[in-house]
Design an enzyme around this catalytic site. Structure first.
Site, PDB file in Angstrom:
ATOM      1  N   SER A 195       0.830  -1.198   0.000  1.00 41.27           N
ATOM      2  CA  SER A 195       0.000   0.000   0.000  1.00 41.27           C
ATOM      3  C   SER A 195       0.871   1.258   0.000  1.00 41.27           C
ATOM      4  O   SER A 195       1.647   1.466  -0.931  1.00 41.27           O
ATOM      5  CB  SER A 195      -0.940  -0.048   1.212  1.00 41.27           C
ATOM      6  OG  SER A 195      -1.916   0.960   1.135  1.00 41.27           O
ATOM      7  N   ASP A 217     -10.377  -2.619  -5.325  1.00 39.80           N
ATOM      8  CA  ASP A 217      -9.460  -1.689  -4.676  1.00 39.80           C
ATOM      9  C   ASP A 217      -9.329  -0.445  -5.541  1.00 39.80           C
ATOM     10  O   ASP A 217      -9.019  -0.547  -6.734  1.00 39.80           O
ATOM     11  CB  ASP A 217      -8.083  -2.364  -4.508  1.00 39.80           C
ATOM     12  CG  ASP A 217      -7.057  -1.472  -3.828  1.00 39.80           C
ATOM     13  OD1 ASP A 217      -7.411  -0.370  -3.377  1.00 39.80           O
ATOM     14  OD2 ASP A 217      -5.882  -1.882  -3.754  1.00 39.80           O
ATOM     15  N   HIS A 277      -8.592  -4.181  -0.827  1.00 35.09           N
ATOM     16  CA  HIS A 277      -7.238  -3.641  -0.693  1.00 35.09           C
ATOM     17  C   HIS A 277      -6.378  -4.455   0.271  1.00 35.09           C
ATOM     18  O   HIS A 277      -5.231  -4.795  -0.043  1.00 35.09           O
ATOM     19  CB  HIS A 277      -7.328  -2.186  -0.229  1.00 35.09           C
ATOM     20  CG  HIS A 277      -6.022  -1.492  -0.078  1.00 35.09           C
ATOM     21  ND1 HIS A 277      -5.232  -1.131  -1.154  1.00 35.09           N
ATOM     22  CD2 HIS A 277      -5.338  -1.096   1.030  1.00 35.09           C
ATOM     23  CE1 HIS A 277      -4.134  -0.537  -0.724  1.00 35.09           C
ATOM     24  NE2 HIS A 277      -4.166  -0.503   0.599  1.00 35.09           N
TER      25      HIS A 277
END
Length: 317
Positions: free
Chosen positions: A164, A258, A288
């Protein structure tokens, strides 16, 4: 495609509400940590007990950065093991090495791939906005290469990985390294990375994603990069770089449900267009954070096995 119903059911059965966003960064961090402590043990695997060494690396003009080394066996200089510099996720404002998923994932990868995982405890925004975390990452990489011999690490077999926001830092760091020092990086692993911070929520994948789920994305960018003009800097948005050549081979993992999915897939295409070897995998049916939920998702297990295999291949270099 909707989110994997098995994962949805597993989360629903826990009955733990997702943490609400907060205008107070410390409160938000506490909520995120409490949520992960409540759900991760049921959704993700525990990590093995491994030898750990803590180090503090000085950073010029910035706060010192802590780096935690996870060893697959008792460390010794003669080991000369491959290593992977790892950056945790958390939208630049939360997360850390104390989070259960981060600690477990680092230990699992060290054990599964027989490599040293060097986890970077970078500073969080808004207290420490761009470029603090990236400069701390650079200092950690430079230190890992320079001190490799005493750490039991092979400086010629170092990878960089991030999840991320950590994927953003990992990608930016590979470009920074190419332009500054050209340390011989063997691999980059980017998991659900956000790589273009100039894009608003309305410009991103929204299938199956509510407006409430998109809102924290904008807040995170505002906190990490408060100056709008800085968001076009490739050190913030690696996807906007003019040159993708000379970067290490990449494994890029995106999640189907996502808003950041397109960032990773566009980056894979840009790297491939510049002649960089790329393997890209879209995790169907996962949100995600779904790639870490190996207990309940077969797709997550496949993804983590692929990452372990990529890291094990460092031994063959």
């Amino acid at each position: 495609m909707p989110i994997d119903p098995t994962l949805i059911r597993a989360i629903a059965e826990l009955g733990v509400p997702a943490p609400l966003p907060s205008n107070d960064p410390e409160e938000q961090r506490e909520r995120a940590f409490a949520y992960e402590r409540a759900v991760y043990p049921y959704l993700g695997p525990a990590g093995p007990e491994l030898p750990i060494r803590e180090h503090v690396v000085p950073v010029s003009g910035r706060p010192d950065v802590a780096v935690r080394l996870y060893y697959p066996r008792e460390p010794a200089p003669e080991l000369r093991l491959p290593a992977c510099l790892h950056f945790f996720g958390g939208a630049f404002v939360q997360g850390g090495l104390h989070h259960p998923s981060v600690a477990a994932m680092c230990a699992l990868r060290a054990a599964r791939a027989d490599v040293v995982i060097a986890a970077v405890s970078y500073a969080l925004a808004p207290e420490h906005p761009f470029p603090t975390a990236l400069e701390q990452g650079w200092a950690a990489l430079d230190w890992l290469v320079r001190e490799a011999g005493s750490l039991g690490v092979d400086p010629g077999r170092i990878a960089i990985a991030g999840q991320s926001a950590g994927g953003n830092l990992a990608a930016a760091l590979t470009q920074l390294n190419r332009d500054r020092a050209r340390h011989p990086l063997a691999l980059q692993i980017l998991e659900v990375p956000g790589l273009d911070l100039t894009r608003g929520a309305g410009e991103r994948v929204t299938d199956g994603i509510t407006e409430a789920e998109l809102a924290p994305l904008g807040t995170a960018v505002d906190r990490y990069v408060p100056r709008v003009e800085d968001r076009h800097d490739p050190r913030v948005s690696p996807l906007l770089a003019q040159d993708f050549g000379g970067l290490p081979p990449a494994y890029i993992f995106t999640a189907e449900v996502d808003p950041l999915r397109d960032d990773g897939e566009r980056y894979a295409a840009a790297l491939a267009g510049a002649g960089v070897p790329v393997t890209a995998m879209r995790l169907l049916g996962l949100p995600h954070e779904g790639g870490m939920y190996e207990r309940v998702s077969g797709t997550a297990r496949v993804a983590q096995a692929a990452i372990a295999q990529a890291l094990r291949a460092l031994h063959d270099l």
